[in-house]
Scaffold this motif. Sequence first.
Motif, PDB file in Angstrom:
ATOM      1  N   GLU A 258     -63.849  55.359  17.859  1.00 33.82           N
ATOM      2  CA  GLU A 258     -62.792  54.334  17.906  1.00 33.82           C
ATOM      3  C   GLU A 258     -63.365  52.925  17.774  1.00 33.82           C
ATOM      4  N   LEU A 259     -64.626  52.754  18.133  1.00 26.33           N
ATOM      5  CA  LEU A 259     -65.221  51.423  18.032  1.00 26.33           C
ATOM      6  C   LEU A 259     -65.705  51.123  16.611  1.00 26.33           C
TER       7      LEU A 259
ATOM      8  N   ARG B  52     -61.198  53.141  28.507  1.00 25.06           N
ATOM      9  CA  ARG B  52     -61.516  54.488  28.011  1.00 25.06           C
ATOM     10  C   ARG B  52     -63.014  54.776  28.158  1.00 25.06           C
ATOM     11  N   MET B  53     -63.822  53.746  27.964  1.00 24.98           N
ATOM     12  CA  MET B  53     -65.263  53.927  28.136  1.00 24.98           C
ATOM     13  C   MET B  53     -65.556  54.276  29.596  1.00 24.98           C
TER      14      MET B  53
ATOM     15  N   PHE C 283     -60.531  49.423  25.147  1.00 27.30           N
ATOM     16  CA  PHE C 283     -61.780  50.175  24.975  1.00 27.30           C
ATOM     17  C   PHE C 283     -62.523  50.323  26.303  1.00 27.30           C
TER      18      PHE C 283
ATOM     19  N   LEU D 285     -63.923  44.877  19.466  1.00 23.28           N
ATOM     20  CA  LEU D 285     -63.623  46.012  20.340  1.00 23.28           C
ATOM     21  C   LEU D 285     -62.140  46.331  20.234  1.00 23.28           C
ATOM     22  N   PRO D 286     -61.787  47.616  20.161  1.00 27.94           N
ATOM     23  CA  PRO D 286     -60.359  47.928  20.126  1.00 27.94           C
ATOM     24  C   PRO D 286     -59.707  47.666  21.484  1.00 27.94           C
ATOM     25  N   GLU D 287     -58.410  47.523  21.447  1.00 26.88           N
ATOM     26  CA  GLU D 287     -57.606  47.321  22.660  1.00 26.88           C
ATOM     27  C   GLU D 287     -57.862  48.459  23.655  1.00 26.88           C
TER      28      GLU D 287
ATOM     29  N   ARG E 191     -65.947  57.612  21.716  1.00 27.30           N
ATOM     30  CA  ARG E 191     -65.885  56.149  21.901  1.00 27.30           C
ATOM     31  C   ARG E 191     -66.469  55.449  20.678  1.00 27.30           C
TER      32      ARG E 191
ATOM     33  N   ALA F 220     -59.557  58.406  14.791  1.00 17.76           N
ATOM     34  CA  ALA F 220     -59.321  57.163  15.522  1.00 17.76           C
ATOM     35  C   ALA F 220     -58.599  56.175  14.611  1.00 17.76           C
TER      36      ALA F 220
END
Lengths: 179, 595, 375
Positions: free
Chosen positions: C149-150, C176-177, C173, C169-171, C146, B33
Motif C-alpha cells: 500500500e505504501l 495499519r502499520m 498508514f 504515505l497513504p491515509e 504494508r 492496494a
Amino acid sequence: MKEILKEIEERFGPIWERVQRPKLAQVGIEPAKAVPLLTWLKEHRGYVTLVHLSAVDWIEQGEFQLTWLLGNPETEERLMICSRIDRENPAAETVSGLWPQAVTYEQEINEMFGVSFPGSPRQGVPFILEGWKDIPPMRRDFDTVAFVEKHIPGREGRKHIDTRTYIGEKFGEKGYLHD
Amino acid sequence: MSLKHVLQPFNAWVQAFSKPYTIPMKDTMRPGADRYRGWHINDVEKCVGCGTCADICQNAAIDMVPVKDPVKGDSGLRPKIDYGRCCWCALCVDVCTTGSLGMSNEYTWVEKDPEKCRYTPGVDAKPWDGSEKGWRQEEGFSLIVKDRVPMPMLDPKERIKTWAEVVVGYSVEEARKEAARCVSCGLCVAACPAHMHIPDYIGAIRDGDFEKALDFIYDNNPMPEMCGKVCTRRCEGVCSVGIQGEPLAIRWLKRFATEQFEDFAKVLHPEVKRVGEGKKVAVVGGGPSGVTVAYYLAVRGFEVTIYEALPQLGGATFFGIPKYRFPMPSLEKQVDLLKKAGVKIVTDHRVEKDEFRRLLEENDALFFGTGLMKPYKLGVPGEDLEGVIYALDLLRDHHVGKKVEVGESVVVVGGGNVAIDASRVSRRLGAEVTIAYRRRREDMPADDEEIEDAEAEGIELVTQSIPLRVEKLENGKLDFIWGPAEMVPPDRPGGRPKPKLIEGVENHLQVDRVIVAIGQKGEFEWMPEEVAEKVVTSRGWVEVDETGMTQWPGIFAGGDLVNSTADAISAIADGLKAVEGIQQFTLEGLSVSKS
Amino acid sequence: MTETRERSKEVQIWFGPQHPGITGNMSVQTWLDGDTLTRGITHVGYLHRAFEKLMERRLYIQSFPIVCRICVPEPDTNEWLLASALEELSGLDREVPEKARWIRTLVLEMSRLGAMLMVLGGHAGSMGLGPAPQWMIALRDLVLDRFEELTGGRVYHMYIVYGGVRRDLPEGFAERMEQTLKTIESKLPLIDDVIFGSAVFRKRAMGVGVVPREWAFEMGISGPVIRAMGIPKDVRKDEPYEKYAELDFDVVTEEGSDIFARAMVRRREIQQSIDLIRQILARMPKEGPYCAELPNMLEWTIPVGQTYVRAESSRGEMGYYVVTDGSKKLRRVHVRGPSYVHGVSLLERLIPGTNIADLAPLMVSLQVCPPEIER
C-alpha cells in the motif's frame, strides 16, 4: 581526514586528494606506490579493513583505474585509494597477502576487466562466468546490445516507431543547407 | 540439555487453535492496494503519442505503434506494452506528459496465448479498463520539469518610456536549463509550418553546442532571429511538456541561439550542391517568404535579386513589428547573411507592371510575396474623418522614420497582433490607449503574452464592443461611439461564438485618434493585368500548387497572400516550398512562359 | 554427484545449486572425510544478471528499477544506496525534503524487519524445524502488505528515488502499520519457544560455526556476524544516514560468535526494528513535500565524481561505489554486498572441520546472498 592525507603526501610523494565526506577521502597515487601505501595504512595507521577492490575502465584515456577502499574500524573512516594503470596488458600488484578476501576481488577483476594480479591464487579461474570466449565483459568496449542480439533472439513481431523521426517523415521535415 | 528445551517447542500446538493468517483459496481474488502497480490503462483520447513512456522504459518493453493518422499535436502513435519485458516500475506512468497512462490495481491475468500479453492499453479492450484504482501520477512528484525558466523582462513602467527591447533574453545558464526540459518528442516539428528541427537545436543548446544549434536552425529558416523574437510559435501550443506544465520556451531558445553570434556567415557552412549556377530568379517583395526563397536558392548557386518597395527587407516584420519586439540590428544581421550568400538586394524600389513583364523575360523563374498591404475598412459612419487612421499606416510611417503623432488618447479597434502593436506603439508615443474588440478576450487572435504585456503597460481592454460611428466634437477630438455586444452561438457547428449588438445602448469615448486594425488584404495594382487575371482569385488571394507555383508556369508565390494563417513562419514555409519548386522548374529546362 | 578421490579417500560433493538447504542460487563444492568437511569452494554465477554493466548502459532513472532486483528480501537498501550516491554526486542531496528522509528511514527499517523475519525462519528451516519458517514467511507477508500500500509493489518496491520517495504515505498508514507490528510482536514469544527454546536448535547452533574474533576487521566482516562476536559495529551508528542519528536505539550484540549468537542478534533486532518503526511513525512530519523537484530525468547529467556510500542492511554493511563521468549514464557502479566476504572468503575458511549437516545452518547464519556476490 586532512591529517592522514597530508601524511600520505609527505611519505609517498605527489598524490591527488579530495575529502568527499567527513568520513570518506580519496587519494590518487601512481601504481608502483599503491601497494606500499596500502601496506603502510594497514600496518601503521589502523586501516585494517579492505572494504572492496574495484576497477573502472577509462577507455578514452586508455587506462584502468583500480580503487582499493580501506576502512579504519576505530574511527570508521574510509580511504579510497585510486591508481591508474595502462589499459594495454594491464597488471597490478596483488594484495592477497595482506587481506585474504582480496583473492576474490582480484579473481573477479581479472575475469571481468582482464587485469591480472600476478601471484594472486585464483587468477584465470572462472568466478562468475563459465566458458566465456569474448573480451572481458566489464570493459567499456564490450557491446552488450550486439551480444544480446547474437545470443538471445528478441520477440517476433515487435516494431517500435520513434516519435521524433516518425513526425519528421510524416510531415515532410526537410533541411536546406545540407544534402 | 534441559527438559524445558525438549518440551518448550510443543507450545507450537497452540497455533493449531488460532485463526490462520493465510487467506483461504476462495478469497484469493482480493484486490490490489489502492496504488498497486498492475496492468496498464491508457486514456487514448488524452494521450498525444509523445513516446516518453517508451523512452524511459529501461526494459524496452514499450513500442509506439500507429493507431491513427498523425495530426498536429498528436503523433497518432500509442504505447503497446510487452508484458514479457515489463518490470512494473511505472516510470512510464510517472513520466507521461499528459497523465493519460496509468496502472490498474489488477493483480492477475490468465491467458493461454502469450502473444496476447502484448497489448495497446486503451485500444485493446481489457477488463480493467476504466479502473479507478492503481498507480497514477500524483502531485508532488514529476520526472519532467513543468515550470519554465522565467524570461527576464523590462519593467512595464520603464519600458513605455523607451523603444528598447522588452524581452531581455536568456543567459547561457538559463537557456541550457530551459533546454534541458525538452523530452524530444518532436510534436512541435509537426506544428511548425516550416517543420524546423526543434528538438535537435534544443538538444544542441542543452549540450552547450550553440554553433550546432544555429546550424539546425538555419537549415530551414533564414530569419530565425526574427522568429526567435516574434514568432507566433504554434510549436509551443502543442509542446507535450506544456500539456500539464508550461511549454518549452522554444521561441526564446531559438532567440538565444541566434543571439550568440554576431556574424552568421562565420558559423554556417552550407553543404548543398550548387545546382543553380547560371539560373536567374527574381523575387518581388522582401518579406519572410521572399527572403527564404532568395537565401536557399542563392546557396544553391542561383543568381537571385530581391526587389523591395520599402527601404529595408523584412516585409511586415520590418514595417509592422515594433522595434521593442524586433530591433533593427537583429534584422540587419539576417539581411547581412543574405548579402554574403550572394543575393542582390534592390530596396526602395516598387516593381510596376512593365518592369514585372521585363523580369519575367529576363529570369528563369519569378517569385512574389508582396503581402497584405491594404487595410480593411471599419464600415461605420465617420470613418473618413480626419483622425481615423489605419494601424498599418501608423506602424509603417513610424518604422520608415516619418514623424507620427497620435495625440493624448487613442482607441484601437481590433484584437489581432497588429492591434496590439499599434496600441503599444501609441502608448510609447505618449497616448492613453483603449483597445475595443468585438468578441471576448479568449477569442482575440493576438498572442496571449502580447495582450498581457499590453495590459501591464497600462493599456485598457474593452471587449464585446461594436463600433457604431465616429463623430467630430467641437473641441477637435473624436467621439468614438460603440455598443455592447452579447455572444450568441455560432451559425455552424464548430464555429466561434458571434458577437451580437445589444440595441439601444451607446457608449462614448473621447479620443484624438481612432486606429483601425481589423485586418488587411492583398493589393495587386502593380501587377500586369494578364498576370493578375491568371494568378489572383476572385476573393483576392493567390492560389499555388504544392510546389508553390501559381497558375502561370514559372511564377511562384508565397506569404500572407497565399496562406490563411498570415504569419511569418507560414511565409517562410511557403518560401521553402517554392525553393524546391523553383529548383525543379528551372532545372527541368523550362523557362518562364508568357502564355 | 559424487566422485571418489583415491588419493586422499576424500569424497567430493556439490552442495547446490539445486538444493533446498543452499542460500539462493549458488553452490559449494565440498570435500568430505567421513561426514566432516575438509575443504570447500564457493561457486557463483547461476544468478549473474550483469546489473553493474546494465546500469552503465542506462540513464540514471533507468538504473533505478534495476538495483532493487539485486536483493529479493531487502530491495530498499539498494534503492537507497544508489539514490544517495547519485544525490551526493549531483548535489541533489541538499534538496531532499525532511519528510522524504523520514519515509526513507521507515522503508529501510521495514525492509530490515521483513528480511530478518525471513532469515530467522531460515535458521530454523535449515535444521528441519518446520513450522517456524512458515510462520515467519507469513509474518513477513504482513510487512509486504504494508509495502504494497505504501510503494505499489510487494517485493520490488522501486520507491526510494533520487530526491526523495515516489509517493506520500497513504491515509491511515500508521494505524495499519501499528496493527501489523502488534501481530508480529504477539507471535514472537511462540517463535522463541520453537526456535531458541528448542533443544534441537540449541544443540546444533551453540558452539557451531564460530568465527574467530581476530578475523573480524581484517576480513571486513559486518552485520549480525560481527555483532554476534560482541563487537558493536552498525553503520546506522557508525556513520548515521537519513534519520538514524535522531532515533533512540542501541547496537545489539551477543557473545559467542556462533550460529546461536547470530540468530539471537537477529531475533533482538526484529524487536529493535519494530521499536524503530514506532519511533519513526511517531515523528513523521504530517505535511510537506516527499520529493525534491527533479530535473528532467530523460536528460539528467551528473558531474564527474566518485563516492562510496554505505548502509546497514539486515546482512551487514552494504555499500555502493559509484563513479560518474559527466554524462547521462553511470561510468561505473560497484555493489559491495556483505555476502561477498561472508559467502566466499569467510565461508571457505569456516568450512574445514564443519559437519556436513551444519553447512546449511552455517550459510544461513552468515546470511549469504548470491546476487550480492555476482551482481
